[in-house]
Motif scaffolding. Structure first.
Motif, PDB file in Angstrom:
ATOM      1  N   GLY A  41      35.604  21.390  35.545  1.00  0.00           N
ATOM      2  CA  GLY A  41      35.059  22.637  36.060  1.00  0.00           C
ATOM      3  C   GLY A  41      34.482  22.487  37.449  1.00  0.00           C
ATOM      4  O   GLY A  41      34.701  23.339  38.324  1.00  0.00           O
ATOM      5  N   GLN A  42      33.760  21.393  37.697  1.00  0.00           N
ATOM      6  CA  GLN A  42      33.160  21.173  39.006  1.00  0.00           C
ATOM      7  C   GLN A  42      34.218  21.061  40.099  1.00  0.00           C
ATOM      8  O   GLN A  42      34.086  21.655  41.174  1.00  0.00           O
ATOM      9  CB  GLN A  42      32.309  19.899  38.976  1.00  0.00           C
ATOM     10  N   VAL A  43      35.277  20.308  39.809  1.00  0.00           N
ATOM     11  CA  VAL A  43      36.302  20.080  40.831  1.00  0.00           C
ATOM     12  C   VAL A  43      37.117  21.345  41.081  1.00  0.00           C
ATOM     13  O   VAL A  43      37.434  21.671  42.232  1.00  0.00           O
ATOM     14  CB  VAL A  43      37.218  18.903  40.433  1.00  0.00           C
ATOM     15  N   VAL A  44      37.462  22.079  40.033  1.00  0.00           N
ATOM     16  CA  VAL A  44      38.195  23.328  40.222  1.00  0.00           C
ATOM     17  C   VAL A  44      37.369  24.300  41.053  1.00  0.00           C
ATOM     18  O   VAL A  44      37.880  24.939  41.983  1.00  0.00           O
ATOM     19  CB  VAL A  44      38.573  23.950  38.858  1.00  0.00           C
ATOM     20  N   HIS A  45      36.070  24.419  40.740  1.00  0.00           N
ATOM     21  CA  HIS A  45      35.193  25.281  41.535  1.00  0.00           C
ATOM     22  C   HIS A  45      35.188  24.842  43.001  1.00  0.00           C
ATOM     23  O   HIS A  45      35.220  25.676  43.918  1.00  0.00           O
ATOM     24  CB  HIS A  45      33.762  25.224  40.988  1.00  0.00           C
ATOM     25  N   GLN A  46      35.125  23.545  43.210  1.00  0.00           N
ATOM     26  CA  GLN A  46      35.069  23.011  44.570  1.00  0.00           C
ATOM     27  C   GLN A  46      36.335  23.364  45.359  1.00  0.00           C
ATOM     28  O   GLN A  46      36.252  23.761  46.528  1.00  0.00           O
ATOM     29  CB  GLN A  46      34.895  21.497  44.512  1.00  0.00           C
ATOM     30  N   PRO A 146      36.823  46.356  50.149  1.00  0.00           N
ATOM     31  CA  PRO A 146      36.962  47.355  51.220  1.00  0.00           C
ATOM     32  C   PRO A 146      36.219  48.663  50.922  1.00  0.00           C
ATOM     33  O   PRO A 146      35.825  49.366  51.860  1.00  0.00           O
ATOM     34  CB  PRO A 146      38.479  47.582  51.278  1.00  0.00           C
ATOM     35  N   ASP A 147      36.021  48.990  49.631  1.00  0.00           N
ATOM     36  CA  ASP A 147      35.297  50.221  49.306  1.00  0.00           C
ATOM     37  C   ASP A 147      33.783  50.053  49.340  1.00  0.00           C
ATOM     38  O   ASP A 147      33.031  50.977  49.015  1.00  0.00           O
ATOM     39  CB  ASP A 147      35.724  50.752  47.931  1.00  0.00           C
ATOM     40  N   GLY A 148      33.315  48.855  49.740  1.00  0.00           N
ATOM     41  CA  GLY A 148      31.887  48.616  49.900  1.00  0.00           C
ATOM     42  C   GLY A 148      31.198  48.019  48.693  1.00  0.00           C
ATOM     43  O   GLY A 148      30.025  47.630  48.780  1.00  0.00           O
ATOM     44  N   VAL A 149      31.873  47.936  47.564  1.00  0.00           N
ATOM     45  CA  VAL A 149      31.267  47.344  46.370  1.00  0.00           C
ATOM     46  C   VAL A 149      31.158  45.830  46.540  1.00  0.00           C
ATOM     47  O   VAL A 149      32.122  45.171  46.943  1.00  0.00           O
ATOM     48  CB  VAL A 149      32.102  47.664  45.104  1.00  0.00           C
ATOM     49  N   VAL A 150      29.977  45.293  46.251  1.00  0.00           N
ATOM     50  CA  VAL A 150      29.750  43.848  46.316  1.00  0.00           C
ATOM     51  C   VAL A 150      29.992  43.267  44.921  1.00  0.00           C
ATOM     52  O   VAL A 150      29.395  43.718  43.945  1.00  0.00           O
ATOM     53  CB  VAL A 150      28.320  43.534  46.795  1.00  0.00           C
ATOM     54  N   GLU A 151      30.869  42.278  44.858  1.00  0.00           N
ATOM     55  CA  GLU A 151      31.210  41.651  43.584  1.00  0.00           C
ATOM     56  C   GLU A 151      30.575  40.263  43.487  1.00  0.00           C
ATOM     57  O   GLU A 151      30.644  39.474  44.426  1.00  0.00           O
ATOM     58  CB  GLU A 151      32.716  41.525  43.430  1.00  0.00           C
ATOM     59  N   ILE A 152      30.015  39.982  42.313  1.00  0.00           N
ATOM     60  CA  ILE A 152      29.466  38.664  42.006  1.00  0.00           C
ATOM     61  C   ILE A 152      30.454  37.975  41.070  1.00  0.00           C
ATOM     62  O   ILE A 152      30.595  38.364  39.913  1.00  0.00           O
ATOM     63  CB  ILE A 152      28.089  38.785  41.329  1.00  0.00           C
ATOM     64  N   TRP A 153      31.153  36.956  41.592  1.00  0.00           N
ATOM     65  CA  TRP A 153      32.196  36.288  40.819  1.00  0.00           C
ATOM     66  C   TRP A 153      31.676  35.004  40.186  1.00  0.00           C
ATOM     67  O   TRP A 153      30.980  34.207  40.825  1.00  0.00           O
ATOM     68  CB  TRP A 153      33.386  35.948  41.714  1.00  0.00           C
ATOM     69  N   ASP A 154      32.058  34.820  38.923  1.00  0.00           N
ATOM     70  CA  ASP A 154      31.724  33.603  38.193  1.00  0.00           C
ATOM     71  C   ASP A 154      33.003  33.095  37.533  1.00  0.00           C
ATOM     72  O   ASP A 154      33.629  33.818  36.750  1.00  0.00           O
ATOM     73  CB  ASP A 154      30.652  33.890  37.135  1.00  0.00           C
ATOM     74  N   TYR A 155      33.392  31.854  37.842  1.00  0.00           N
ATOM     75  CA  TYR A 155      34.610  31.283  37.278  1.00  0.00           C
ATOM     76  C   TYR A 155      34.288  30.480  36.027  1.00  0.00           C
ATOM     77  O   TYR A 155      33.313  29.735  35.981  1.00  0.00           O
ATOM     78  CB  TYR A 155      35.286  30.350  38.292  1.00  0.00           C
ATOM     79  N   LYS A 156      35.134  30.624  35.012  1.00  0.00           N
ATOM     80  CA  LYS A 156      35.008  29.863  33.784  1.00  0.00           C
ATOM     81  C   LYS A 156      36.284  29.050  33.577  1.00  0.00           C
ATOM     82  O   LYS A 156      37.389  29.597  33.621  1.00  0.00           O
ATOM     83  CB  LYS A 156      34.800  30.794  32.579  1.00  0.00           C
ATOM     84  N   THR A 157      36.128  27.737  33.350  1.00  0.00           N
ATOM     85  CA  THR A 157      37.292  26.880  33.126  1.00  0.00           C
ATOM     86  C   THR A 157      37.436  26.458  31.673  1.00  0.00           C
ATOM     87  O   THR A 157      38.362  25.731  31.330  1.00  0.00           O
ATOM     88  CB  THR A 157      37.221  25.611  34.006  1.00  0.00           C
ATOM     89  N   GLY A 158      36.536  26.900  30.807  1.00  0.00           N
ATOM     90  CA  GLY A 158      36.593  26.529  29.399  1.00  0.00           C
ATOM     91  C   GLY A 158      37.664  27.296  28.636  1.00  0.00           C
ATOM     92  O   GLY A 158      38.314  28.209  29.166  1.00  0.00           O
ATOM     93  N   LYS A 159      37.835  26.927  27.382  1.00  0.00           N
ATOM     94  CA  LYS A 159      38.855  27.558  26.546  1.00  0.00           C
ATOM     95  C   LYS A 159      38.403  28.907  26.008  1.00  0.00           C
ATOM     96  O   LYS A 159      39.224  29.750  25.644  1.00  0.00           O
ATOM     97  CB  LYS A 159      39.213  26.634  25.375  1.00  0.00           C
ATOM     98  N   GLU A 160      37.098  29.123  25.950  1.00  0.00           N
ATOM     99  CA  GLU A 160      36.571  30.364  25.387  1.00  0.00           C
ATOM    100  C   GLU A 160      36.822  31.537  26.318  1.00  0.00           C
ATOM    101  O   GLU A 160      36.671  31.425  27.543  1.00  0.00           O
ATOM    102  CB  GLU A 160      35.062  30.225  25.141  1.00  0.00           C
TER     103      GLU A 160
END
Length: 216
Positions: A41-46, A146-160
């Motif tokens: 997970g750490q390396v994929v995020h990186q 582009p429509d001005g909405v701010v998105e907070i992204w969180d990546y998950k690498t687990g199976k769940e």
């Protein structure tokens, strides 16, 4: 007692309060070993961070370069120090899984545009009103559409596969939204997004003021 918490530390407490005390309160020294799924997970995020940072600087990394950097990260820890919690998998299986995640992501989402990068792998503090405690939101990608909405992204690498009705989703992402709003009150429209990378499933939601009050 800790006065600063993260989603990871809260997850450790939820999993095993004794483990939380052992690692976070007493801080007992432990052998330098790394769990394969956590390192994956750490390396994929990186690498995902590198892709978006490079595009923000006007350069698109090739898939070959991204995978070479990924492979190089797996050479840093000694093989004997990497622990495979899933006995059906070896270290090479985890490495191959991460390469597959990155390859599918790259081929689907490059050239990683369609918005403005506001932050990548950012630790954003949230002061909890009326308490001496602070929560640290570790946000994988802060993105303005582009429509001005701010998105907070969180990546998950687990199976769940996460669900927006899960309490853990609502607690984590609600605290993340509160942290962003506290630090950038000018952001009026905020959406939270979790991307389950193994499944390429995206779960998004928007919390109301009342919902955020309940979380806080």
């Amino acid at each position: 007692m800790l006065k600063s918490y993260s989603n990871s530390s809260l997850g450790t407490f939820d999993e095993c309060p004794r483990k939380f005390k052992f690692l976070k309160i007493e801080k007992v020294p432990t052998p330098e070993r790394v769990a394969a799924h956590i390192y994956l997970g750490q390396v994929v995020h990186q690498i995902l961070a590198r892709l978006y940072e490079s595009v923000a600087q006007g350069k698109l990394l090739t898939l070959e370069t991204a995978l070479a950097e990924y492979d190089a990260e797996w050479e840093k820890p000694a093989r004997g120090a990497i622990v495979c919690m899933d006995e059906s998998m070896a270290v090479d299986d985890y490495i191959a899984s991460g390469r597959d995640i990155l390859t599918r992501y790259y081929n689907k989402y490059q050239p990683f545009g369609g918005g403005t990068l506001l932050g990548i792998e950012r630790r954003i503090p949230l002061i909890l009103d009326g308490t001496p405690f602070k929560f640290n939101a570790q946000i994988d990608r802060l993105w303005k559409r582009p429509d001005g909405v701010v998105e907070i992204w969180d990546y998950k690498t687990g199976k769940e596969l996460p669900r927006k009705t899960d309490q853990r989703f609502r607690m984590q992402m609600g605290l993340y939204q509160l942290a962003v709003k506290q630090n950038w009150p000018q952001f009026e429209n905020i959406s939270v997004v979790q991307h389950a990378l193994r499944h390429d499933e995206i779960i998004s939601d928007t919390f109301s003021v009342d919902e955020l009050d309940e979380i806080a």
